[in-house]
Motif scaffolding. Structure first.
Motif, PDB file in Angstrom:
ATOM      1  N   SER A 277     -11.768 -61.981 -36.560  1.00  0.00           N
ATOM      2  CA  SER A 277     -12.780 -62.713 -35.800  1.00  0.00           C
ATOM      3  C   SER A 277     -12.393 -62.697 -34.329  1.00  0.00           C
ATOM      4  O   SER A 277     -11.253 -63.013 -33.976  1.00  0.00           O
ATOM      5  N   SER A 278     -13.341 -62.345 -33.478  1.00  0.00           N
ATOM      6  CA  SER A 278     -13.101 -62.325 -32.036  1.00  0.00           C
ATOM      7  C   SER A 278     -13.759 -63.505 -31.336  1.00  0.00           C
ATOM      8  O   SER A 278     -13.771 -63.565 -30.105  1.00  0.00           O
ATOM      9  N   ASP A 279     -14.299 -64.460 -32.117  1.00  0.00           N
ATOM     10  CA  ASP A 279     -14.961 -65.626 -31.520  1.00  0.00           C
ATOM     11  C   ASP A 279     -14.459 -66.926 -32.147  1.00  0.00           C
ATOM     12  O   ASP A 279     -15.230 -67.826 -32.458  1.00  0.00           O
ATOM     13  N   ASP A 280     -13.142 -67.003 -32.337  1.00  0.00           N
ATOM     14  CA  ASP A 280     -12.482 -68.221 -32.825  1.00  0.00           C
ATOM     15  C   ASP A 280     -12.932 -68.628 -34.220  1.00  0.00           C
ATOM     16  O   ASP A 280     -12.971 -69.814 -34.554  1.00  0.00           O
ATOM     17  N   GLY A 281     -13.282 -67.652 -35.051  1.00  0.00           N
ATOM     18  CA  GLY A 281     -13.592 -67.933 -36.442  1.00  0.00           C
ATOM     19  C   GLY A 281     -15.043 -68.216 -36.740  1.00  0.00           C
ATOM     20  O   GLY A 281     -15.384 -68.530 -37.884  1.00  0.00           O
ATOM     21  N   LEU A 282     -15.921 -68.099 -35.745  1.00  0.00           N
ATOM     22  CA  LEU A 282     -17.337 -68.365 -35.997  1.00  0.00           C
ATOM     23  C   LEU A 282     -17.980 -67.247 -36.800  1.00  0.00           C
ATOM     24  O   LEU A 282     -18.829 -67.492 -37.663  1.00  0.00           O
ATOM     25  N   THR A 283     -17.604 -66.005 -36.515  1.00  0.00           N
ATOM     26  CA  THR A 283     -18.091 -64.861 -37.283  1.00  0.00           C
ATOM     27  C   THR A 283     -16.904 -63.982 -37.643  1.00  0.00           C
ATOM     28  O   THR A 283     -15.872 -63.986 -36.956  1.00  0.00           O
ATOM     29  N   TRP A 284     -17.070 -63.210 -38.713  1.00  0.00           N
ATOM     30  CA  TRP A 284     -15.968 -62.404 -39.240  1.00  0.00           C
ATOM     31  C   TRP A 284     -16.444 -60.991 -39.533  1.00  0.00           C
ATOM     32  O   TRP A 284     -17.602 -60.771 -39.901  1.00  0.00           O
ATOM     33  N   SER A 285     -15.533 -60.050 -39.381  1.00  0.00           N
ATOM     34  CA  SER A 285     -15.834 -58.651 -39.654  1.00  0.00           C
ATOM     35  C   SER A 285     -15.934 -58.399 -41.150  1.00  0.00           C
ATOM     36  O   SER A 285     -15.540 -59.233 -41.974  1.00  0.00           O
ATOM     37  N   SER A 286     -16.431 -57.237 -41.494  1.00  0.00           N
ATOM     38  CA  SER A 286     -16.342 -56.791 -42.882  1.00  0.00           C
ATOM     39  C   SER A 286     -14.880 -56.535 -43.214  1.00  0.00           C
ATOM     40  O   SER A 286     -14.087 -56.157 -42.348  1.00  0.00           O
ATOM     41  N   PRO A 287     -14.481 -56.724 -44.458  1.00  0.00           N
ATOM     42  CA  PRO A 287     -13.071 -56.541 -44.807  1.00  0.00           C
ATOM     43  C   PRO A 287     -12.660 -55.075 -44.795  1.00  0.00           C
ATOM     44  O   PRO A 287     -13.470 -54.184 -45.081  1.00  0.00           O
ATOM     45  N   ILE A 288     -11.398 -54.844 -44.441  1.00  0.00           N
ATOM     46  CA  ILE A 288     -10.807 -53.521 -44.580  1.00  0.00           C
ATOM     47  C   ILE A 288      -9.667 -53.614 -45.582  1.00  0.00           C
ATOM     48  O   ILE A 288      -9.029 -54.659 -45.735  1.00  0.00           O
ATOM     49  N   LEU A 289      -9.418 -52.531 -46.277  1.00  0.00           N
ATOM     50  CA  LEU A 289      -8.347 -52.486 -47.259  1.00  0.00           C
ATOM     51  C   LEU A 289      -7.017 -52.259 -46.550  1.00  0.00           C
ATOM     52  O   LEU A 289      -6.881 -51.334 -45.750  1.00  0.00           O
ATOM     53  N   VAL A 290      -6.039 -53.115 -46.844  1.00  0.00           N
ATOM     54  CA  VAL A 290      -4.702 -52.949 -46.288  1.00  0.00           C
ATOM     55  C   VAL A 290      -3.811 -52.193 -47.262  1.00  0.00           C
ATOM     56  O   VAL A 290      -3.151 -51.225 -46.900  1.00  0.00           O
ATOM     57  N   THR A 291      -3.783 -52.626 -48.508  1.00  0.00           N
ATOM     58  CA  THR A 291      -2.957 -51.935 -49.493  1.00  0.00           C
ATOM     59  C   THR A 291      -3.521 -52.131 -50.890  1.00  0.00           C
ATOM     60  O   THR A 291      -3.943 -53.230 -51.258  1.00  0.00           O
ATOM     61  N   ASP A 292      -3.560 -51.051 -51.650  1.00  0.00           N
ATOM     62  CA  ASP A 292      -3.977 -51.051 -53.049  1.00  0.00           C
ATOM     63  C   ASP A 292      -2.995 -50.152 -53.779  1.00  0.00           C
ATOM     64  O   ASP A 292      -3.075 -48.929 -53.689  1.00  0.00           O
ATOM     65  N   GLN A 293      -2.050 -50.763 -54.492  1.00  0.00           N
ATOM     66  CA  GLN A 293      -0.944 -50.018 -55.061  1.00  0.00           C
ATOM     67  C   GLN A 293      -1.054 -49.937 -56.578  1.00  0.00           C
ATOM     68  O   GLN A 293      -1.981 -50.482 -57.182  1.00  0.00           O
ATOM     69  N   THR A 294      -0.088 -49.272 -57.175  1.00  0.00           N
ATOM     70  CA  THR A 294      -0.109 -49.077 -58.623  1.00  0.00           C
ATOM     71  C   THR A 294      -0.093 -50.400 -59.361  1.00  0.00           C
ATOM     72  O   THR A 294      -0.772 -50.574 -60.375  1.00  0.00           O
ATOM     73  N   HIS A 295       0.677 -51.352 -58.813  1.00  0.00           N
ATOM     74  CA  HIS A 295       0.796 -52.646 -59.470  1.00  0.00           C
ATOM     75  C   HIS A 295       0.125 -53.727 -58.613  1.00  0.00           C
ATOM     76  O   HIS A 295      -0.973 -53.499 -58.119  1.00  0.00           O
ATOM     77  N   ASP A 296       0.750 -54.864 -58.399  1.00  0.00           N
ATOM     78  CA  ASP A 296       0.041 -56.019 -57.846  1.00  0.00           C
ATOM     79  C   ASP A 296       0.725 -56.563 -56.594  1.00  0.00           C
ATOM     80  O   ASP A 296       1.696 -57.322 -56.699  1.00  0.00           O
ATOM     81  N   PRO A 297       0.244 -56.236 -55.376  1.00  0.00           N
ATOM     82  CA  PRO A 297       0.768 -56.842 -54.147  1.00  0.00           C
ATOM     83  C   PRO A 297       0.110 -58.201 -53.926  1.00  0.00           C
ATOM     84  O   PRO A 297      -1.112 -58.316 -53.886  1.00  0.00           O
ATOM     85  N   ARG A 298       0.924 -59.255 -53.734  1.00  0.00           N
ATOM     86  CA  ARG A 298       0.395 -60.614 -53.763  1.00  0.00           C
ATOM     87  C   ARG A 298       0.879 -61.431 -52.570  1.00  0.00           C
ATOM     88  O   ARG A 298       1.885 -61.119 -51.942  1.00  0.00           O
ATOM     89  N   GLY A 299       0.168 -62.526 -52.314  1.00  0.00           N
ATOM     90  CA  GLY A 299       0.611 -63.515 -51.339  1.00  0.00           C
ATOM     91  C   GLY A 299       0.758 -62.998 -49.925  1.00  0.00           C
ATOM     92  O   GLY A 299       1.786 -63.239 -49.288  1.00  0.00           O
ATOM     93  N   PRO A 300      -0.233 -62.308 -49.358  1.00  0.00           N
ATOM     94  CA  PRO A 300      -0.062 -61.747 -48.018  1.00  0.00           C
ATOM     95  C   PRO A 300       0.096 -62.835 -46.956  1.00  0.00           C
ATOM     96  O   PRO A 300      -0.580 -63.859 -46.984  1.00  0.00           O
TER      97      PRO A 300
END
Length: 567
Positions: A277-300
């Motif tokens: 968000s570039s306006d202090d949280g009023l609007t938000w971008s579409s999500p982008i994928l950071v990581t999708d691995q073989t198992h389960d990455p959790r708690g970012p």
């Protein structure tokens, strides 16, 4: 006067008005009252308040007392008769929810005050019925369960005979919360059955004993329960859910938020996404994928370093193994604000060989995980908090690992223990105070659930033995604010669903006790799987807290200000 007439969100009017607000997830709200407030200043003295029914000695009177300005008027109830008791009943439109606010002071309070929500204008018992009784400078709060009065809490330091104090009552047909001087107490114990409420009832405890002189001012009623303003930050696809947000502010002011997306809380594979968000949280971008691995990455979790580098941390689970395998905690780096990321690097720890089964199935190989974000010290060293077991010890402990090269490597030889003992130490979070002191907040298995603190005065090389606070906290998060205070948000396990509450610790180097009784309910998704908030100070005194709702697959940004938290 502590809070009197400090109401930027309401309009003071002569008559009682009923307004619609925002439907909250539960009545345990701490959002400011939304509606019109009656101040009695334009009403004639010596007569009953306009539009309300009364019994006994109830009139509008001058009330330039307890610090109120000259010319102030309020409704006054006096109990000096053994034949009847004073009662004030103000009716409104019948509704399934009610939000009520009022200011009280009682120069004489030898007997208690009953505050109730009646089902009709003629109902003198109420669907909800509360009793406020003075005990020294405190106020003891009881609820009537249809048979008996039951004490549900004490609001400390109210000084009801010498100061004005706010009473806030929010209720639905199944749950109610009463706030006395910002000390909130929730209950499902009803005085009677019913589905709607129409009147507010204020009266003394009864015909005998005698001894009440009560003033009621700034009186407002609304037909729905307010909630803090919020925006939708992300929505998961059908079949997926959002959990465990982490947030950071980039050097240019952009807010980035990472979150876990998966079909359930655990035992299934998910992925990590990021929105901005570039306006202090009023609007938000579409999500982008950071990581999708073989198992389960959790708690970012996210941290912005002083040089602008953005770090993302997560721990990695393999649920298909028997027993489950915890592969440890990993760090990814971004130099373009989270648009692209490095390959993950492992955090070294003496707790686990990164191949062992996870508690509670076994601890033969040890295991480790993390919850809190990385913090940066003035020296440039970085610290990451972990928790887990060792291959030779099943006790769950909290530790800190140090990086001396900006988070590129994390040597297990640089790990120190925060706490280990007869209880489990879980999900530590770290804060660097302006003085350089470090404070670690730690969830534990102690009963009842209380947040523990450990401190370091030598840049994290040694730590004090963790000690319990009186804060009922799980799944917590904290940030140091612009003025040096700390905003702590947490799931309260003492409330249904463990909703997210918050407090501000003005002096985080001192005691943290005595604050949770006046906590602010920030967010309640009305589910049993919530909390794990993340916080950002968008500008001095203005905050954003991320919360999630697994039922509707969303992550929301909830906005609060310094005034929303008790001093």
């Amino acid at each position: 006067m502590r809070y009197r007439k400090l109401r930027p969100l309401v309009t003071l009017v002569a008559g009682l008005a009923i307004v619609a607000g925002t439907i909250a997830a539960s009545p345990a709200t701490a959002a400011p009252f939304v509606g019109s407030v009656r101040d009695f200043n334009s009403e004639a003295t010596g007569v009953a308040p306009t539009g309300c029914t009364t019994l006994g000695d109830v009139t509008v009177q001058s009330a330039a007392i307890a610090g109120a300005p000259g010319g102030n008027r309020a409704a006054r109830l006096i109990d000096a008769s053994a034949s009847n008791y004073p009662r004030l009943v103000c009716a409104s439109t019948a509704s399934a929810q009610k939000s009520v606010t009022m200011q009280l002071t009682a120069p004489q309070m030898d007997i208690g005050v009953v505050i109730a929500l009646g089902k009709t204008s003629a109902d003198t018992t109420g669907l909800w019925r509360f009793f406020l009784e003075r005990s020294g400078t405190d106020v003891v709060v009881s609820v009537f369960n249809g048979t008996n009065w039951v004490v549900i809490g004490t609001a400390p330091g109210v000084n009801p005979t010498t100061e004005w104090f706010e009473v806030r009552l929010d209720a639905s047909s199944t749950w109610a919360t009463i706030g006395v001087d910002r000390a909130r107490f929730s209950t499902s114990a009803r005085a009677s059955t019913g589905t709607t409420m129409e009147s507010v009832i204020i009266n003394s405890a009864g015909t005998t004993p005698l001894g009440l002189q009560l003033y009621v001012d700034d009186f407002g009623v609304a037909n729905s329960i307010p909630a803090f303003s919020s925006t939708l930050a992300a929505t998961a696809p059908v079949g997926q859910q959002i959990r465990f947000p982490g947030a950071a502010k980039l050097l240019d002011g952009t807010i980035v938020a990472a979150y876990y997306e998966g079909p359930s809380h655990g035992a299934t594979n998910g992925l990590i996404k990021l929105v901005r968000s570039s306006d202090d949280g009023l609007t938000w971008s579409s999500p982008i994928l950071v990581t999708d691995q073989t198992h389960d990455p959790r708690g970012p979790q996210l941290t912005t370093l002083n040089d602008g580098t953005l770090l993302l941390t997560y721990f990695y689970m393999e649920w298909t193994a028997t027993p489950y395998v915890a592969h440890g905690t990993f760090v990814m780096r971004s130099t373009d604000g989270g648009l692209t990321w490095s390959s993950p690097s492992a955090v070294g720890t003496q707790m686990s060989c990164a191949c062992g089964p996870v508690w509670p199935d076994s601890y033969a190989g040890g295991w480790s995980a993390h919850k809190g974000p990385i913090v940066e010290l003035a020296s440039g060293d970085l610290l990451i908090p972990l928790y887990g077991t060792t291959p030779t010890d099943s006790r769950i402990r909290a530790t800190v690992v140090r990086s001396t090269d900006g988070g590129v490597t994390w040597d297990a030889a640089n790990e120190v223990t925060l706490g280990v003992g007869s209880i489990s130490y879980l999900e530590p979070n770290l804060s660097v105070l302006p003085s350089g002191e470090l404070v670690a907040t730690i969830r534990t298995s102690a009963t009842p659930r209380k947040l523990y603190l450990s401190r370091s005065f030598d840049n994290g090389f040694t730590w004090t033995t963790p000690s319990a606070t009186d804060i009922p906290a799980e799944a917590h998060s904290q940030i140091v604010l612009d003025d040096g205070s700390v905003l702590l948000t947490y799931g309260n396990p003492n409330l249904p669903g463990r909703p997210t509450e918050g407090i501000i610790i003005d002096d985080p180097s001192g005691s943290w006790n005595g604050l949770a009784v006046r906590s602010t309910l920030v967010y309640d998704a009305a589910t049993t799987d919530q909390a794990n908030p993340a916080n950002i100070e968008v500008s001095p005194g203005e905050y954003l807290t991320l919360g999630y709702n697994v039922s509707n697959r969303t992550m929301s940004a909830i906005f609060t200000t310094r005034a929303d938290y008790a001093n």
